[in-house]
Design a protein around this motif. Structure first.
Motif, PDB file in Angstrom:
ATOM      1  N   PHE A   1      73.967  76.261  68.087  1.00  0.00           N
ATOM      2  CA  PHE A   1      73.429  74.896  68.123  1.00  0.00           C
ATOM      3  C   PHE A   1      74.548  73.869  68.276  1.00  0.00           C
ATOM      4  N   LEU A   2      75.617  74.018  67.498  1.00  0.00           N
ATOM      5  CA  LEU A   2      76.716  73.051  67.555  1.00  0.00           C
ATOM      6  C   LEU A   2      77.380  73.041  68.924  1.00  0.00           C
ATOM      7  N   VAL A   3      77.488  74.227  69.541  1.00  0.00           N
ATOM      8  CA  VAL A   3      78.087  74.303  70.874  1.00  0.00           C
ATOM      9  C   VAL A   3      77.107  73.826  71.938  1.00  0.00           C
ATOM     10  N   ALA A   4      75.835  74.180  71.779  1.00  0.00           N
ATOM     11  CA  ALA A   4      74.846  73.902  72.823  1.00  0.00           C
ATOM     12  C   ALA A   4      74.491  72.427  72.923  1.00  0.00           C
ATOM     13  N   LEU A   5      74.519  71.703  71.798  1.00  0.00           N
ATOM     14  CA  LEU A   5      74.077  70.307  71.810  1.00  0.00           C
ATOM     15  C   LEU A   5      74.864  69.447  72.793  1.00  0.00           C
TER      16      LEU A   5
END
Length: 722
Positions: free
Chosen positions: A18-22
């Motif tokens: 999630f942190l990378v994808a956002l």
């Protein structure tokens, strides 16, 4: 694995993804010329909707970086984002039709050198694209992985420009984050290792920047170098498709283009991700197309971008230790919550912390060892691998793969132009073994049917893969067999024999059981293959992992006849029977036990009967250490009929240049020499006394070999085959 155990790994992995994808979702939207939140919408749909429907345990879907140029030109061509959404809805239904039409099989025909080139290229691109972000130069938006950028720059020029914009605070966090991720698994304190290293560096980056704010103003990281998530506004969050304009032919042209490109990118990505999966699970391609199609229908109706499986996020997911698709779903749910309630917190995260995660992911995808491995496989594998990497790095993903495929097909046609072949599966006479006979020539074009056959084998089966008839096996098929042997078979409790592989494949045979063979299977074996079986059985015996015999079934199967693979001329005092020494089952071996392994009319007649009537292909004369008959011959014992045996053994003693009465029988090396010479003498006697056996050996129809059994270690060594 239980749900609780999976959650312990999947939830932290989902948080890292999630942190990378956002920021990637926002970057793809920006590069596509679409509303900023459209990328986030697709990220949510890719995680939750596609995640629930897909059967891939590792793939993460979201807005496709490979489609940015197509989306940008399509919006311009159609004149509005809403009309583009209409095309996206149609594209989703087209993907559904592809999935139900089962066209996902095309991914099986992409060679592994191209897939590995794709993974390595993505790794290199991540390193090239994320290095500026790690040092403080954020002109290139996240999610743009093409060589040529919308701002007129390219990947190389951005690296040069980066040197003029290095930010000290960003650099400190970037360097510390990369160092921490590299050393994370080596931290001696186990309590820390329960936390994913990727999550730790994100928290560390936020805390360091807060420290800079209060202590080192010169190092403060401005908002332009932090995650920038827009505030949630429900009135402008969703965009609806212009359904009234479905009749516009340009909408259908764009829809077909998106459906084809998005489907191809997805199929290639799941093929690549399955290679990264430590469990080597297979993602059903047709189910994936259905999942992506439904995802794109949702994206079209809610105002998102085209959704595909994304290799970068999937690689991060695997690297973070995910076990099931719960990590994909949880990342989508976190993204949904974040845009509603977590914007202020997420906007504190330095982009350099996220860049560090992607840099380390890139290194893992493009490690030097991968290049060495591909080089060792020869030019036919290495050149398409390198060309794919270079083409993807200097163009984009799809163009690069097409170029790599072209080079791979060229080498296939140049070196491996073969006649068609057949592949069949066979259950042996007792119905307990699945036998896969590979034909004379097996190319990567046969990979799909072989994988479908192997992966559909029921759990707890016994399997024989027989390559003894194969003069050529493509590296893709060998890799498939390796994956099945090392990962799939052990995890599914499948006992596996891999027979007949040639030395040039640099892959040893693999034998886990010997079963009752049918006549057909017996006759298909060659003497060298039988020796391999005996060696493998002896290895299991000496290492203490003998196979399950199912004696009751073997008794029934052999009650009316047998199809043994060898006849063993053993000694009466060899401590144990050859069936045990070779971990063989009932009816697998014929045993003649005679003191000193000496020949005689009864012994030779037994061997002829075994070869002529029972179909045996190999004769083994097996002596052993500390042999009483050898000692009797050396001691010149000739009482009664013992003299017949000791007289024959004396020939070996004399052949060794020894005086029988003067030999030290405690000298193990000397005794071994005499025993081996005696076995060789017995073979000479057998062949000199039997014209039939000599003829069959001379014509290579059967083999005869001497062997030595060490009663101390249990190991059997074989001499040269005749």
């Amino acid at each position: 694995m239980s749900i609780t155990a999976a959650l312990k790994k999947d939830l932290p992995a989902g948080l890292v993804v999630f942190l990378v994808a956002l920021p990637l979702c926002l970057g793809v939207a920006l590069a596509s010329g679409a509303p900023l939140m459209s990328g986030v919408i697709s990220g949510i749909i890719g995680g939750i909707v596609v995640g629930f429907i897909s059967k891939s345990q590792t793939s993460v879907s979201g807005p496709a970086a490979g489609l940015t140029a197509i989306v940008l030109s399509s919006i311009t061509q159609l004149g509005s984002f809403e009309l583009f959404l209409s095309a996206l809805v149609i594209a989703g239904f087209l993907q559904l039709a592809m999935g139900f039409g089962k066209i996902g099989f095309i991914a099986n025909y992409v060679p592994s050198n191209v897939i590995k080139g794709l993974l390595a290229a993505i790794g290199i691109i991540l390193i090239l694209k994320q290095t500026p972000h790690a040092l403080g130069y954020d002109a290139d938006p996240e999610g743009d992985y093409s060589f040529f950028q919308p701002n007129g720059e390219n990947t190389i020029s951005e690296l040069v420009n980066m040197l003029n914009y290095i930010h000290p605070g960003v650099t400190i966090i970037g360097v510390l984050s990369v160092s921490t991720l590299i050393l994370w698994d080596k931290i001696p304190v186990k309590a820390f290792r329960f936390v994913p290293g990727s999550l730790f560096v994100v928290v560390m980056g936020v805390l360091l920047n807060l420290l800079f704010v209060s202590t080192f103003p010169a190092l403060i990281i401005e908002q332009s170098h932090l995650v920038t998530l827009p505030e949630f506004d429900s009135s402008s969050f969703f965009h609806l498709p212009a359904l009234a304009d479905f009749k516009n032919y340009q909408v259908f042209t764009v829809a077909v283009t998106i459906a084809l490109v998005a489907s191809l990118e997805t199929l290639l990505n799941i093929e690549a991700v399955d290679k990264l999966d430590p469990h080597k699970r297979e993602s059903p391609p047709n189910r994936e197309l259905v999942a992506q199609g439904i995802g794109n229908v949702f994206a079209g109706f809610l105002g998102g971008l085209p959704v595909t499986s994304v290799i970068v996020r999937s690689s991060v997911n695997i690297g973070a230790g995910n076990e099931t698709k719960l990590s994909t779903i949880s990342h989508g749910m976190l993204m949904l919550v974040s845009i509603i309630a977590l914007s202020p917190i997420l906007n504190l995260i330095p982009l350099s912390s996220l860049a560090a995660i992607l840099l380390v992911t890139g290194y893992k995808l493009a490690k030097v060892s991968i290049f060495k491995e591909m080089f060792a496989k020869g030019w036919n594998q290495f050149i398409p691998f390198i060309v794919t990497i270079v083409a993807i790095v200097f163009t984009d993903l799809l163009i690069g793969i097409v170029i790599g495929l072209g080079v791979s097909v060229f080498y296939l046609l140049k070196n491996n132009f073969r006649n068609p072949f057949t592949l069949h599966t066979e259950t042996l006479s007792v119905g307990e073994v699945i036998k896969v006979d590979l034909s004379e020539e097996v190319s990567f074009l046969n990979k799909a049917s072989i994988r479908e056959t192997l992966w559909q084998i029921p759990n707890h089966s016994k399997v024989i893969i027989d390559a003894s008839k194969s003069s050529f096996i493509d590296e893709d098929v060998l890799e498939l067999i390796r994956d099945f042997k090392t990962t799939v078979a052990p995890e599914r409790d499948i006992q596996l024999n891999v027979l007949g592989l040639r030395e040039k494949y640099k892959m040893s045979g693999h034998v886990q059981f010997i079963t009752v063979l049918s006549r057909e299977a017996q006759q298909a074996l060659t003497p060298p293959a039988i020796i391999d079986l005996l060696k493998a059985g002896n290895l299991r015996f000496t290492e203490g992992y003998v196979s399950e015999k199912f004696y009751e079934r073997q008794v029934n199967a052999t009650s009316l006849g047998q199809n043994p693979i060898a006849i063993i001329v053993s000694c009466i005092d060899s401590r144990t029977s050859p069936e045990i020494v070779f971990d063989a089952g009932i009816g697998d071996l014929l045993i003649v036990r005679v003191a000193g392994n000496v020949s005689g009319k009864a012994v030779i007649g037994s061997i002829e009967l075994a070869v002529r009537k029972i179909g045996v292909k190999l004769v083994v004369v097996m002596g052993h250490s500390n042999c009483g008959a050898i000692k009797a011959a050396i001691g010149q014992i000739t009482d009664g009929h013992i003299g017949f045996i000791t007289e024959k053994i004396n020939a070996a003693v004399v052949h060794a240049g020894l005086n029988p009465l003067a030999v030290d029988t405690s000298d193990n090396a000397l005794m071994e020499k005499v025993t081996c010479l005696n076995a060789e003498n017995s073979i000479r006697d057998i062949l000199s006394e039997s014209a039939y056996l000599k003829q069959r050996v001379g014509q290579k129809e059967i083999g005869i070999v001497s062997a030595y059994y060490d009663t101390t270690s249990g190991k059997v060594s074989f001499n040269s085959l005749q």
